[in-house]
Design a protein around this motif. Structure first.
Motif, PDB file in Angstrom:
ATOM      1  N   GLU A   5       0.844  -1.189   0.000  1.00 60.60           N
ATOM      2  CA  GLU A   5       0.000   0.000   0.000  1.00 60.60           C
ATOM      3  C   GLU A   5       0.883   1.243   0.000  1.00 60.60           C
ATOM      4  O   GLU A   5       1.931   1.275   0.610  1.00 60.60           O
ATOM      5  CB  GLU A   5      -0.885   0.025   1.243  1.00 60.60           C
ATOM      6  CG  GLU A   5      -1.918  -1.062   1.277  1.00 60.60           C
ATOM      7  CD  GLU A   5      -2.775  -0.975   2.533  1.00 60.60           C
ATOM      8  OE1 GLU A   5      -3.100   0.147   2.951  1.00 60.60           O
ATOM      9  OE2 GLU A   5      -3.091  -2.028   3.080  1.00 60.60           O
ATOM     10  N   ARG A   8      -1.284   7.792  -2.470  1.00 63.33           N
ATOM     11  CA  ARG A   8      -1.239   8.404  -3.801  1.00 63.33           C
ATOM     12  C   ARG A   8      -1.593   9.877  -3.668  1.00 63.33           C
ATOM     13  O   ARG A   8      -2.438  10.264  -2.879  1.00 63.33           O
ATOM     14  CB  ARG A   8      -2.212   7.704  -4.735  1.00 63.33           C
ATOM     15  CG  ARG A   8      -2.049   8.139  -6.176  1.00 63.33           C
ATOM     16  CD  ARG A   8      -2.905   7.321  -7.099  1.00 63.33           C
ATOM     17  NE  ARG A   8      -2.552   5.928  -7.157  1.00 63.33           N
ATOM     18  CZ  ARG A   8      -1.719   5.397  -8.052  1.00 63.33           C
ATOM     19  NH1 ARG A   8      -1.138   6.158  -8.945  1.00 63.33           N
ATOM     20  NH2 ARG A   8      -1.490   4.105  -8.058  1.00 63.33           N
ATOM     21  N   ALA A  13      -4.720  11.517  -8.464  1.00 64.08           N
ATOM     22  CA  ALA A  13      -5.965  10.753  -8.421  1.00 64.08           C
ATOM     23  C   ALA A  13      -7.101  11.453  -9.161  1.00 64.08           C
ATOM     24  O   ALA A  13      -7.890  10.802  -9.844  1.00 64.08           O
ATOM     25  CB  ALA A  13      -6.367  10.485  -6.974  1.00 64.08           C
ATOM     26  N   ASP A  16      -7.654  12.147 -13.766  1.00 62.46           N
ATOM     27  CA  ASP A  16      -8.361  11.355 -14.780  1.00 62.46           C
ATOM     28  C   ASP A  16      -9.857  11.661 -14.767  1.00 62.46           C
ATOM     29  O   ASP A  16     -10.484  11.674 -13.708  1.00 62.46           O
ATOM     30  CB  ASP A  16      -8.131   9.865 -14.495  1.00 62.46           C
ATOM     31  CG  ASP A  16      -8.730   9.001 -15.556  1.00 62.46           C
ATOM     32  OD1 ASP A  16      -9.919   8.646 -15.419  1.00 62.46           O
ATOM     33  OD2 ASP A  16      -8.022   8.681 -16.525  1.00 62.46           O
ATOM     34  N   ARG A  19     -12.086   9.076 -12.956  1.00 65.70           N
ATOM     35  CA  ARG A  19     -12.038   9.159 -11.496  1.00 65.70           C
ATOM     36  C   ARG A  19     -12.810  10.379 -10.986  1.00 65.70           C
ATOM     37  O   ARG A  19     -13.473  10.307  -9.946  1.00 65.70           O
ATOM     38  CB  ARG A  19     -10.592   9.153 -11.012  1.00 65.70           C
ATOM     39  CG  ARG A  19      -9.932   7.807 -11.276  1.00 65.70           C
ATOM     40  CD  ARG A  19      -8.603   7.660 -10.585  1.00 65.70           C
ATOM     41  NE  ARG A  19      -7.533   8.455 -11.130  1.00 65.70           N
ATOM     42  CZ  ARG A  19      -6.728   8.081 -12.118  1.00 65.70           C
ATOM     43  NH1 ARG A  19      -6.892   6.896 -12.695  1.00 65.70           N
ATOM     44  NH2 ARG A  19      -5.765   8.861 -12.534  1.00 65.70           N
ATOM     45  N   LYS A  50     -10.050  -0.628 -10.895  1.00 64.60           N
ATOM     46  CA  LYS A  50      -8.694  -0.048 -10.875  1.00 64.60           C
ATOM     47  C   LYS A  50      -8.751   1.440 -10.570  1.00 64.60           C
ATOM     48  O   LYS A  50      -7.922   1.965  -9.820  1.00 64.60           O
ATOM     49  CB  LYS A  50      -7.984  -0.311 -12.197  1.00 64.60           C
ATOM     50  CG  LYS A  50      -7.545  -1.746 -12.349  1.00 64.60           C
ATOM     51  CD  LYS A  50      -6.836  -1.991 -13.660  1.00 64.60           C
ATOM     52  CE  LYS A  50      -6.461  -3.455 -13.800  1.00 64.60           C
ATOM     53  NZ  LYS A  50      -5.763  -3.736 -15.055  1.00 64.60           N
ATOM     54  N   HIS A  51      -9.725   2.134 -11.144  1.00 65.79           N
ATOM     55  CA  HIS A  51      -9.881   3.566 -10.848  1.00 65.79           C
ATOM     56  C   HIS A  51     -10.239   3.777  -9.374  1.00 65.79           C
ATOM     57  O   HIS A  51      -9.721   4.689  -8.731  1.00 65.79           O
ATOM     58  CB  HIS A  51     -10.945   4.190 -11.743  1.00 65.79           C
ATOM     59  CG  HIS A  51     -10.485   4.422 -13.145  1.00 65.79           C
ATOM     60  ND1 HIS A  51      -9.535   5.366 -13.471  1.00 65.79           N
ATOM     61  CD2 HIS A  51     -10.846   3.843 -14.305  1.00 65.79           C
ATOM     62  CE1 HIS A  51      -9.327   5.362 -14.773  1.00 65.79           C
ATOM     63  NE2 HIS A  51     -10.113   4.434 -15.305  1.00 65.79           N
ATOM     64  N   THR A  53      -9.403   1.855  -6.944  1.00 68.86           N
ATOM     65  CA  THR A  53      -8.193   1.565  -6.164  1.00 68.86           C
ATOM     66  C   THR A  53      -7.310   2.803  -6.073  1.00 68.86           C
ATOM     67  O   THR A  53      -6.776   3.126  -5.010  1.00 68.86           O
ATOM     68  CB  THR A  53      -7.416   0.390  -6.785  1.00 68.86           C
ATOM     69  OG1 THR A  53      -8.238  -0.776  -6.730  1.00 68.86           O
ATOM     70  CG2 THR A  53      -6.113   0.134  -6.057  1.00 68.86           C
ATOM     71  N   ILE A  54      -7.167   3.518  -7.176  1.00 68.52           N
ATOM     72  CA  ILE A  54      -6.360   4.745  -7.176  1.00 68.52           C
ATOM     73  C   ILE A  54      -6.993   5.784  -6.260  1.00 68.52           C
ATOM     74  O   ILE A  54      -6.295   6.448  -5.474  1.00 68.52           O
ATOM     75  CB  ILE A  54      -6.189   5.275  -8.615  1.00 68.52           C
ATOM     76  CG1 ILE A  54      -5.297   4.314  -9.398  1.00 68.52           C
ATOM     77  CG2 ILE A  54      -5.616   6.695  -8.621  1.00 68.52           C
ATOM     78  CD1 ILE A  54      -5.257   4.561 -10.895  1.00 68.52           C
ATOM     79  N   GLU A  57      -6.280   4.755  -2.740  1.00 69.28           N
ATOM     80  CA  GLU A  57      -4.896   5.025  -2.354  1.00 69.28           C
ATOM     81  C   GLU A  57      -4.681   6.501  -2.017  1.00 69.28           C
ATOM     82  O   GLU A  57      -3.768   6.839  -1.271  1.00 69.28           O
ATOM     83  CB  GLU A  57      -3.944   4.605  -3.475  1.00 69.28           C
ATOM     84  CG  GLU A  57      -3.837   3.106  -3.642  1.00 69.28           C
ATOM     85  CD  GLU A  57      -3.087   2.689  -4.891  1.00 69.28           C
ATOM     86  OE1 GLU A  57      -2.749   3.565  -5.725  1.00 69.28           O
ATOM     87  OE2 GLU A  57      -2.847   1.485  -5.056  1.00 69.28           O
ATOM     88  N   ALA A  58      -5.512   7.375  -2.547  1.00 66.34           N
ATOM     89  CA  ALA A  58      -5.446   8.803  -2.242  1.00 66.34           C
ATOM     90  C   ALA A  58      -6.379   9.161  -1.085  1.00 66.34           C
ATOM     91  O   ALA A  58      -6.567  10.339  -0.776  1.00 66.34           O
ATOM     92  CB  ALA A  58      -5.799   9.626  -3.476  1.00 66.34           C
TER      93      ALA A  58
END
Length: 106
Positions: A5, A8, A13, A16, A19, A50-51, A53-54, A57-58
């Protein structure tokens, strides 16, 4: 946090458009499962995941297991960093607009 982990950057983040749309959907305050979020996009569950997850992470998204599904919710607190950064430029442009207005009135 474990080794896999990492935190981000919030600006990365939100860079995109997918997102940003996920943030907007989750901003309504609802906690939504992946399949409901995926229905909002022309992409598969894996890509949406996946988006998410990003965003997670932020720290922009939290998730919890509810039976067999994972439900996602917006955590807007990290967006304060973006707001603070933008406030400088808002002041900058407001001052420039006032200066232009004064010049045009002269």
């Amino acid at each position: 946090m474990n080794q896999t982990e990492h935190k981000r950057d919030v600006f990365v983040a939100i860079a995109d458009p997918t997102r940003r749309k996920l943030i907007r959907i989750l901003a309504d305050g609802d906690e939504l499962p992946l399949h409901e979020l995926t229905a909002q996009f022309k992409m598969g569950r894996t890509a949406v995941s996946k988006h998410l997850t990003i965003l997670k992470e932020a720290d922009l998204v939290t998730n919890r297991k509810a039976g067999r599904e994972t439900r996602y919710k917006l955590n807007p607190a990290p967006l304060q960093e973006v707001k603070d950064w933008l406030s400088f430029y808002e002041k900058f442009w407001n001052e420039r607009a006032l200066l232009l207005k004064n010049i045009l009135e002269e």
